[in-house]
Scaffold this active site. Sequence first.
Site, PDB file in Angstrom:
ATOM      1  N   ARG A  23       0.070   3.719  -3.426  1.00  0.00           N
ATOM      2  CA  ARG A  23       0.261   4.549  -4.635  1.00  0.00           C
ATOM      3  C   ARG A  23       1.586   5.302  -4.533  1.00  0.00           C
ATOM      4  O   ARG A  23       1.676   6.514  -4.708  1.00  0.00           O
ATOM      5  CB  ARG A  23      -0.900   5.528  -4.830  1.00  0.00           C
ATOM      6  CG  ARG A  23      -2.155   4.850  -5.337  1.00  0.00           C
ATOM      7  CD  ARG A  23      -3.226   5.835  -5.763  1.00  0.00           C
ATOM      8  NE  ARG A  23      -3.529   6.787  -4.711  1.00  0.00           N
ATOM      9  CZ  ARG A  23      -3.481   8.098  -4.850  1.00  0.00           C
ATOM     10  NH1 ARG A  23      -3.157   8.637  -6.002  1.00  0.00           N
ATOM     11  NH2 ARG A  23      -3.774   8.883  -3.848  1.00  0.00           N
ATOM     12  N   GLU A  50       4.838   5.874   9.161  1.00  0.00           N
ATOM     13  CA  GLU A  50       3.982   6.202  10.310  1.00  0.00           C
ATOM     14  C   GLU A  50       2.886   5.158  10.506  1.00  0.00           C
ATOM     15  O   GLU A  50       2.221   5.163  11.533  1.00  0.00           O
ATOM     16  CB  GLU A  50       3.388   7.616  10.133  1.00  0.00           C
ATOM     17  CG  GLU A  50       2.183   7.723   9.213  1.00  0.00           C
ATOM     18  CD  GLU A  50       2.521   7.624   7.721  1.00  0.00           C
ATOM     19  OE1 GLU A  50       3.690   7.367   7.368  1.00  0.00           O
ATOM     20  OE2 GLU A  50       1.575   7.782   6.923  1.00  0.00           O
ATOM     21  N   HIS A  72       5.012   4.500   3.851  1.00  0.00           N
ATOM     22  CA  HIS A  72       4.391   5.214   4.977  1.00  0.00           C
ATOM     23  C   HIS A  72       4.935   4.676   6.303  1.00  0.00           C
ATOM     24  O   HIS A  72       4.298   3.810   6.921  1.00  0.00           O
ATOM     25  CB  HIS A  72       2.874   5.006   4.956  1.00  0.00           C
ATOM     26  CG  HIS A  72       2.149   5.869   3.981  1.00  0.00           C
ATOM     27  ND1 HIS A  72       1.418   6.976   4.345  1.00  0.00           N
ATOM     28  CD2 HIS A  72       2.055   5.794   2.630  1.00  0.00           C
ATOM     29  CE1 HIS A  72       0.885   7.547   3.275  1.00  0.00           C
ATOM     30  NE2 HIS A  72       1.261   6.838   2.217  1.00  0.00           N
ATOM     31  N   CYS A  95       6.252   9.401   1.104  1.00  0.00           N
ATOM     32  CA  CYS A  95       5.318   9.205   0.000  1.00  0.00           C
ATOM     33  C   CYS A  95       5.063  10.526  -0.736  1.00  0.00           C
ATOM     34  O   CYS A  95       5.969  11.012  -1.389  1.00  0.00           O
ATOM     35  CB  CYS A  95       4.049   8.530   0.522  1.00  0.00           C
ATOM     36  SG  CYS A  95       3.201   7.622  -0.769  1.00  0.00           S
TER      37      CYS A  95
HETATM   38  N1  GLN Z   1       0.413   9.079  -5.369  1.00  0.00           N
HETATM   39  C1  GLN Z   1       0.326  10.104  -4.393  1.00  0.00           C
HETATM   40  C2  GLN Z   1       0.784  11.452  -4.942  1.00  0.00           C
HETATM   41  O1  GLN Z   1       0.922  11.623  -6.079  1.00  0.00           O
HETATM   42  C3  GLN Z   1       1.140   9.775  -3.159  1.00  0.00           C
HETATM   43  C4  GLN Z   1       0.485   8.666  -2.405  1.00  0.00           C
HETATM   44  C5  GLN Z   1       0.723   8.709  -0.951  1.00  0.00           C
HETATM   45  O2  GLN Z   1       1.260   9.673  -0.398  1.00  0.00           O
HETATM   46  N2  GLN Z   1       0.282   7.681  -0.270  1.00  0.00           N
HETATM   47  O3  GLN Z   1       0.976  12.348  -4.193  1.00  0.00           O
END
Ligand code: GLN
Length: 198
Positions: A141, A178, A176, A83
Amino acid sequence: MDAHAPVVGVLALQGAFAAHELALAEVGVATRQVRSRADLAMVSALVMPGGESTTMSRLLATSGLFDELQRRIDDGMPVFGTCAGMILLATEVLDGRPDQRSFGAIDISVRRNGYGRQVDSFETDIHVEGEALPFHAVFIRAPKVVAVGPEVHVMASHDDVPVLVRQGSVMVASFHPELAGDARLHRMFVQHNEIRKA
Ligand code: GLN
């Protein structure tokens, strides 16, 4: 415990690092939280967790870690970014903050929050190459991969968009892993890079 076994670091400046340590422990490798250059010197691979890439970029700079981490990655240290960690490792970040930095370690272009805002977070089962059973992927996100270079190997896609990719010793996921209660991707990272168990 083998005192000489390699240690896998988990970048612990911010974000979802604790669950990564549990997954790595399940795989049987020694782990260490990395917050400083001294910590970084003790690890032979690194997981870069989810969180907020702009905050992590800033903390990497203020902690003095950024340049040293860049050097280690350029030297071939295995890294697994998830992420926000994917964003930090990408060669190109779209919709990032102008001052956010990334390591350019894997030849992908990612759009920050490309799947929408927090309310658009979702979970789905994906097929990972070589795995008979699906993997439960949690997208929060999440960054969306919008282009992959010729050296990048796609290990899993969702709706025809790559979500788990690898280039050499660098592996990144939009989701994610994890949070799945399933350490298979951590095991793949460890095995692919031939990291010995503790
Ligand atoms: N949108 C986040 C960012 O810009 C990442 C989101 C996440 O790691 N769950 O870093």
